[in-house]
Scaffold this active site. Structure first.
Site, PDB file in Angstrom:
ATOM      1  N   GLY A  95      -7.541  -5.988  11.941  1.00 17.42           N
ATOM      2  CA  GLY A  95      -8.368  -6.097  10.696  1.00 17.42           C
ATOM      3  C   GLY A  95      -8.310  -4.742   9.907  1.00 17.42           C
ATOM      4  N   ASP A  96      -7.411  -4.885   8.934  1.00 20.82           N
ATOM      5  CA  ASP A  96      -6.964  -3.373   8.223  1.00 20.82           C
ATOM      6  C   ASP A  96      -7.038  -3.673   6.801  1.00 20.82           C
ATOM      7  OD1 ASP A  96      -5.006  -5.171   8.136  1.00 20.82           O
ATOM      8  OD2 ASP A  96      -3.665  -3.502   8.720  1.00 20.82           O
TER       9      ASP A  96
ATOM     10  N   SER B  71      -9.374   0.628  14.010  1.00 24.73           N
ATOM     11  CA  SER B  71      -8.313   1.234  13.503  1.00 24.73           C
ATOM     12  C   SER B  71      -7.873   0.502  11.988  1.00 24.73           C
ATOM     13  CB  SER B  71      -7.090   0.888  14.696  1.00 24.73           C
ATOM     14  OG  SER B  71      -6.141   1.176  14.042  1.00 24.73           O
TER      15      SER B  71
ATOM     16  N   GLU C  63       0.790  -1.254   0.020  1.00 23.44           N
ATOM     17  CA  GLU C  63       0.053   0.021  -0.133  1.00 23.44           C
ATOM     18  C   GLU C  63       0.813   1.354   0.216  1.00 23.44           C
ATOM     19  OE1 GLU C  63      -3.582  -1.678   2.892  1.00 23.44           O
ATOM     20  OE2 GLU C  63      -1.834  -1.167   3.693  1.00 23.44           O
TER      21      GLU C  63
END
Ligand code: NAD
Length: 340
Positions: free
Chosen positions: A226-227, A292, A56
């Site tokens: 969880g991202d 988050s 990313e």
């Protein structure tokens, strides 16, 4: 020349100043930047997904300084001898576009994630919180623990991980620092009686690490792992029972726990709580959830904090070709002998 903070010098800074002291300072940088949230360029991060993981790019700018972070997330990496998350980042001068600061960000990401968790918990968790359950004992876990001690004085940790070696590692790292560590055999055992629950697991799957019946009224949940699309940790019922606080909704709706919910599912933007535009915790019994995912503005804050604190540890590197005559880039190569 560009100032460069490499891994040994990032580590030197952290050892010299101490994780908790740095997290306290970084939290001030974060708070300043969250309060002026509206002055930043914001887009969801640019993700390149593969079956192995994700790479990313996370850009933002306040019109004076531009920042980006390169970061990966590969949950299967540790089984191959690599880390799940690695990163580096840049600050650039908006005035002329030149990069001014380049830094390792694997350690810095762990610090900024912990500082963000600490800042949100300081506002959202019950002030009398004493005990935290930590689900997932990997790379981020010690930094998370130190963040909560710096923000709320929490020293009582209940830890669960599917990998007993990871829990042993956490105990080895944190007990000498004065934490009281209870190793749990299950998530249910870890969270029983905890005031705060941090989930920090890595698995590219729609997991239910935490089920609703394990969440007591009044708990603050710091959901860190969880991202990414298809990567969650919480039973969706928990999200219906509590209020969900997020960084940047367009990114969190793609990547966070709320990817499980309707696109209109109500959330509170955390910067609004800091600026009194939205309410934080409303009652002792309310369940608060920080969903988050990690947003570019927090990396911007962390890079600024690291740059300001490490002038003596940085080196100057020749990152940008810079000819005397700005139109004569060729001058840098014209004196070379022809090849062959
Ligand atoms: P890591 O791989 O070092 O550690 C993850 C740990 O989770 C491992 O010890 C693993 O055994 C454990 N685990 C996996 N599934 C589990 C389960 N069902 N129950 C209990 N334990 C389980 O990863 P890390 O660097 O510590 O990162 C943890 C997570 O946090 C990753 O998913 C990463 O992408 C995410 N992360 C989020 C942010 C953010 O800003 N929100 C920042 C950094 C990392």
């Amino acid at each position: 020349m560009t100032q460069f903070l490499d891994v040994p010098n990032m580590a030197r800074w952290i050892q010299r100043d101490g994780v908790e002291a740095i997290l306290r300072t970084m939290t001030e940088y974060l708070e300043d930047d969250f309060r002026r949230w509206q002055s930043f360029d914001k887009i969801p991060r640019i993700a390149s997904h593969t079956p192995f993981g994700v790479i990313e790019l996370m850009p933002t700018s306040d019109q004076v300084t531009y920042a980006f972070k390169y970061v990966n997330g590969h949950p299967s990496n540790p089984s191959r001898g690599f880390q799940t998350v690695t990163a580096f980042g840049v600050l650039a001068d908006v005035d002329n576009g030149y990069p001014v600061f380049l830094a390792e960000m694997t350690l810095l990401t762990a610090l900024r994630t912990a500082a963000t968790s600490a800042l949100t918990a300081r506002v959202l968790a019950r002030p009398d919180s004493k005990c935290m359950a930590l689900i997932g004992a990997g790379s981020q876990s010690e930094f998370q623990a130190l963040g909560f001690r710096a923000a709320l004085g929490i020293e009582d940790l209940r830890v669960y991980d599917v990998d007993p070696k990871a829990v042993e590692k956490l105990r080895r790292n944190l007990e000498p620092l004065g934490f009281s560590i209870t190793i749990a055999d299950s998530v249910a055992e870890a969270v029983a009686g905890a005031d705060i629950i941090t989930t920090c697991t890595a698995d590219k799957a729609q997991n239910t690490v935490l089920t609703s019946e394990n969440v007591a009224p009044g708990v603050h949940i710091n959901a860190v792992g969880g991202d990414c699309p298809g990567k969650t940790e919480l039973d969706s019922e928990i999200l219906n029972r509590g209020r969900v606080f997020v960084e940047f909704p367009p990114q969190t709706r793609i990547e966070g726990e709320i990817q499980q919910m309707d696109p209109e599912f109500p959330v509170v933007e955390f910067w609004q709580v800091l600026t009194d535009a939205a309410e934080g915790r409303r009652s002792e019994d309310e369940i608060t959830i920080f969903d988050s995912v990690g947003f570019a503005i927090a990396d911007f804050s962390a890079l600024r904090c690291a740059r300001d604190a490490t002038a003596d540890l940085q080196s100057s590197i020749d990152l940008v070709a810079d000819p005397e005559d700005p139109k004569d880039l060729f001058s840098l190569v014209s004196s070379l002998k022809p090849v062959g």
